[in-house]
Scaffold this active site. Structure first.
Site, PDB file in Angstrom:
ATOM      1  N   HIS A   1      36.874  46.642  41.187  1.00 35.44           N
ATOM      2  CA  HIS A   1      37.805  45.640  41.707  1.00 35.44           C
ATOM      3  C   HIS A   1      37.804  44.385  40.824  1.00 35.44           C
ATOM      4  CE1 HIS A   1      40.013  43.609  45.045  1.00 35.44           C
ATOM      5  NE2 HIS A   1      39.419  42.544  44.543  1.00 35.44           N
ATOM      6  N   GLU A   2      36.627  43.820  40.611  1.00 32.95           N
ATOM      7  CA  GLU A   2      36.551  42.599  39.793  1.00 32.95           C
ATOM      8  C   GLU A   2      36.879  42.918  38.337  1.00 32.95           C
ATOM      9  OE1 GLU A   2      36.484  40.089  41.602  1.00 32.95           O
ATOM     10  OE2 GLU A   2      35.669  40.979  43.433  1.00 32.95           O
TER      11      GLU A   2
ATOM     12  N   HIS B   1      40.611  42.566  38.058  1.00 28.83           N
ATOM     13  CA  HIS B   1      40.970  41.143  37.896  1.00 28.83           C
ATOM     14  C   HIS B   1      40.768  40.715  36.437  1.00 28.83           C
ATOM     15  CE1 HIS B   1      41.724  39.681  41.933  1.00 28.83           C
ATOM     16  NE2 HIS B   1      40.561  40.073  42.403  1.00 28.83           N
TER      17      HIS B   1
ATOM     18  N   GLU C   1      45.423  39.871  42.794  1.00 23.71           N
ATOM     19  CA  GLU C   1      44.808  40.877  43.660  1.00 23.71           C
ATOM     20  C   GLU C   1      45.441  42.251  43.434  1.00 23.71           C
ATOM     21  OE1 GLU C   1      42.209  39.917  45.249  1.00 23.71           O
ATOM     22  OE2 GLU C   1      41.807  41.700  46.453  1.00 23.71           O
TER      23      GLU C   1
END
Lengths: 500, 500
Positions: free
Chosen positions: B265-266, B269, B295
């Site tokens: 997820h990060e 980003h 996001e």
């Protein structure tokens, strides 16, 4: 109530702001040398330079200067407030003396010089670095002119780092050390008894070295909740404030000594910072008082604790536990002798206790020779090599092992003496502490290092910059800087160890 | 030549300075949440607040405002320069509208609210947090009044994060999702076919989880030379600039999914940040365009890549290699089913793909209920629990699992919708990318993720903030935000997986 609140509110607020910028600068430097990514380096440097420029403006702000002058004239001021004002006044005067364009050009030139050094290393060609070095040193001397001096242009330069020292004193210190150490090193290296240091070169996984570093830092009571233990290519410590005193060690798979010594050395720096009175945060005095005294504390923990046999009676088991295949069958005596092996090297960073100061004497003598015009920039690499041959009996095969070994000179003149001053101070302190704590050896053997650290905190650490180096060393030893205890310590220790 | 050089030099210099302060703020926040020591936290916060105050002054500087106004009137200005000016003008207007004392009080109140939340958690007593929450929300609404709005006070608040969204649109989005998801979740959880997720709860040493995270980040082509992979208690990414896009995962020994998902997820980003056109650095546009789009990219890599079976056909061997005793005898099918298990939880952070949005719908509905005066602060915890029971069929046994589970509301109103917007956008993008790259599945299966990232870079990443969220999503999909692709994706996937 913190002392700074007794100062004029606007003055205190300005000082606090200055301190915030300084803390952030230290943190940015920490980040750049630990986790920051390679590709972001130049952008990070630009952001850091912007903040450095703002800090410069805050420190040399004309209204701030006026307020400091006014405050200095208040008669009812307590001693500590006087020190706070004097400290910021000194900084104000120092940086106001330099035209801002020249200061900015110098900072930029430092960066360019470092890049040129890297290029010179890649090409093994000192002539790429030489013109930058000349520019840097000339700018240093020009600054010395702005600051003024009575005897020697080197005085205000070294006083940036060690305010109580001057060239006459340094000449004496280095000359005394040289006379004592060169013959001692010759006797030691020609002794029939020599240690086996090969145990240190067995592969030692970095993660296990990190574990070793943590346990050694625990042994000297480093507070992990008020700092951080990182990794880097050139060990350093970051004194942000007493609640944030970080250190970074260097980790090399084939030489565990590098991380071992760097953890203890930088740990010593950080213990000093952690033990400064927190009331001094935001005053400008909540930091080490001079580079020499800062170095004395790192050297104290690295050498007077970390090279004490009692320390290893307590802690050798850590190495044996982590690397039984290497250390399991090596006796403490053999380990200890190997740890204290004396062997001339080309690099200060790898130097043992005995040859260490020679590296700094060489730097100092070369700096003086440049200032005196006795050597030109073209002749510098050979002058370097000649001195290594004369003092240490070894000649660097290439300039990569010689004058190009590091880029520290890119920063300017005057920092190197601090490393030797630290060792000299540490030996003076060590002599007194042994007298005042007669069970010193037993304290180390029985894992009561906190008693020793407590003594250092009472006599040195707590004061931060509120007492000068000379005040501290005089109040502890009754005299100023003195090489005799260091010479005595090294002579006794190595005569015994090498059975001379 | 970078675009910003076409702007007036003084304006460009001021903007660059603003950007330097912003980069440093991001770095200080990174440090505070990764390596910074506990004891130094309050001092670090003070230094950070000083710099935040300076940034506020720079952003709302009256002369800067005049220059921006002047520049905006220049007719010959290119499109990009117009965007740069508009962006800083928006910030100037936003912060100039608030009296500085109120802004500073709000920032301080945020810190106090977070401390109160910690205290409330320790005592499991929401009434300790309630008055702070009330103060924070009232201040948010007061700010909304300063900023002005046509329909709903919530509009300017959510537009801090997602400028193209408003309450009417959010009502529609959340209502559509709720209608579709609640029945789907019921069907899934009552299916006879259920996965065995116990494999994830075997102890998984943190150092090995870190290794797993590194290999997964390599699989999605995260550039480690332009970032850093750290550890923290609440995963996050730091978008300093395209050359410094860091991420921190959370590591929990008894649930490897936490670090696995947080790395992906990060990492998503950070890939977005790394692929922004570097010419936008120092313009104010070199960053994600909105929280929702930011996001969407983390969710794209976490869910549309990281929950794609083809991704695990390629990468499951990493888990099997690192933890053969746990995964060696588990088939890819069983692993994949377990990884996509649906199970209502109390905590958004642990939520699966299907229940995830319900957590945000609940937050949003509660925020709206507070603004409408339909619930008071005393009744909020029960209202929270009622909604969990109604939508997810579970009721938090204590407020620690309920309303006190995190302190995010201490920051104010309006951030939570971004999490759902991101998922909605990601599904819209995913639908188009499958059409434009017909071999999408094969690209993932055959480890050619760079082709997909290349597409995202071309259509989204490179633009940074130089195109708005709505412009991006319209140019890609031909329409504005739309929940249909997400509902379709979730329905198809989970009907198949659970054999409904």
């Amino acid at each position: 109530m913190t002392t700074i609140q007794r100062l004029d509110a606007a003055l205190a607020a300005h000082i606090e702001k200055v301190e915030h910028y300084k803390q952030v600068q230290t943190l940015l430097a920490w980040d750049a040398r630990t986790g920051a990514p390679r590709k972001g380096a130049s952008y990070a440097a630009r952001a850091k330079a912007t903040l450095a420029g703002e800090l410069f403006k805050l420190q040399t702000d004309a209204e701030f200067g006026l307020r400091l002058e006014e405050a200095a004239q208040q008669e009812e001021l307590d001693e500590l407030s006087k020190r706070i004002i004097a400290e910021h006044w000194k900084t104000y005067k120092r940086w106001s003396a330099i035209p801002i364009e020249e200061y900015q050009a110098f900072v930029q030139q430092q960066g360019l010089a470092n890049a040129a050094w890297l290029e010179a290393r890649a090409a093994n060609d000192f002539s790429i670095f030489a013109p930058h070095l000349k520019q840097i040193f000339n700018a240093s001397l020009k600054f010395a002119g702005y600051w003024g001096y009575e005897q020697h242009a080197y005085d205000p330069l070294v006083q940036q780092f060690d305010p109580d020292l001057d060239t006459v004193t340094l000449d004496r210190i280095f000359s005394e050390l040289k006379s004592a150490l060169i013959p001692l090193i010759r006797r030691v290296t020609s002794s029939a008894k020599q240690p086996d240091t090969s145990i240190f070169n067995h592969p030692f996984p970095l993660e296990q070295q990190r574990q070793l570093g943590i346990e050694l830092l625990q042994a000297i009571r480093y507070d992990f909740d008020a700092g951080q233990f990182g990794a880097t290519v050139h060990p350093f410590s970051s004194a942000i404030n007493p609640y944030d005193a970080r250190l970074a060690a260097k980790f090399v798979e084939n030489d565990v000594r590098v991380s071992l010594w760097s953890a203890l050395h930088e740990g010593g720096h950080s213990l000093y910072t952690q033990n400064i009175d927190p009331n001094l945060i935001h005053t400008g005095l909540g930091i080490f008082t001079s580079y020499g005294i800062h170095e004395s504390q790192s050297i104290f923990f690295e050498k007077f604790i970390g090279r004490h046999k009692g320390f290893w009676e307590n802690n050798y088991f850590i190495l044996q536990k982590i690397k039984p295949e290497t250390f399991g069958h090596v006796s403490l005596d053999d380990f200890y002798f190997a740890l204290n092996a004396v062997k001339p090297t080309f690099n200060r960073f790898e130097a043992d206790e005995l040859t260490y100061n020679l590296h700094l004497i060489i730097r100092y003598e070369l700096e003086q020779a440049i200032i005196a015009g006795e050597v030109d920039y073209e002749g510098l690499p050979e002058a370097w090599n000649d001195k290594y041959e004369e003092y240490l009996g070894i000649r660097p095969p290439t300039h990569l092992e010689g004058i190009l070994q590091d880029g520290h000179w890119s920063a300017g003149f005057g920092l190197f003496p601090s490393y030797t001053l630290g060792f000299v101070y540490a030996a003076q302190i060590h002599k007194v502490i042994r007298r005042e704590l007669p069970d010193y050896d037993h304290l180390i053997e029985s894992d009561h290092i906190e008693t020793i650290t407590g003594w250092l905190t009472t006599h040195i650490h707590q004061f931060g910059k509120s007492r000068s180096a000379d005040e501290l060393i005089k109040s502890i030893t009754g005299k100023s800087i003195d090489t005799a205890p260091l010479i005595r310590y090294l002579t006794d220790k190595y005569e015994q160890l090498y059975e001379l």
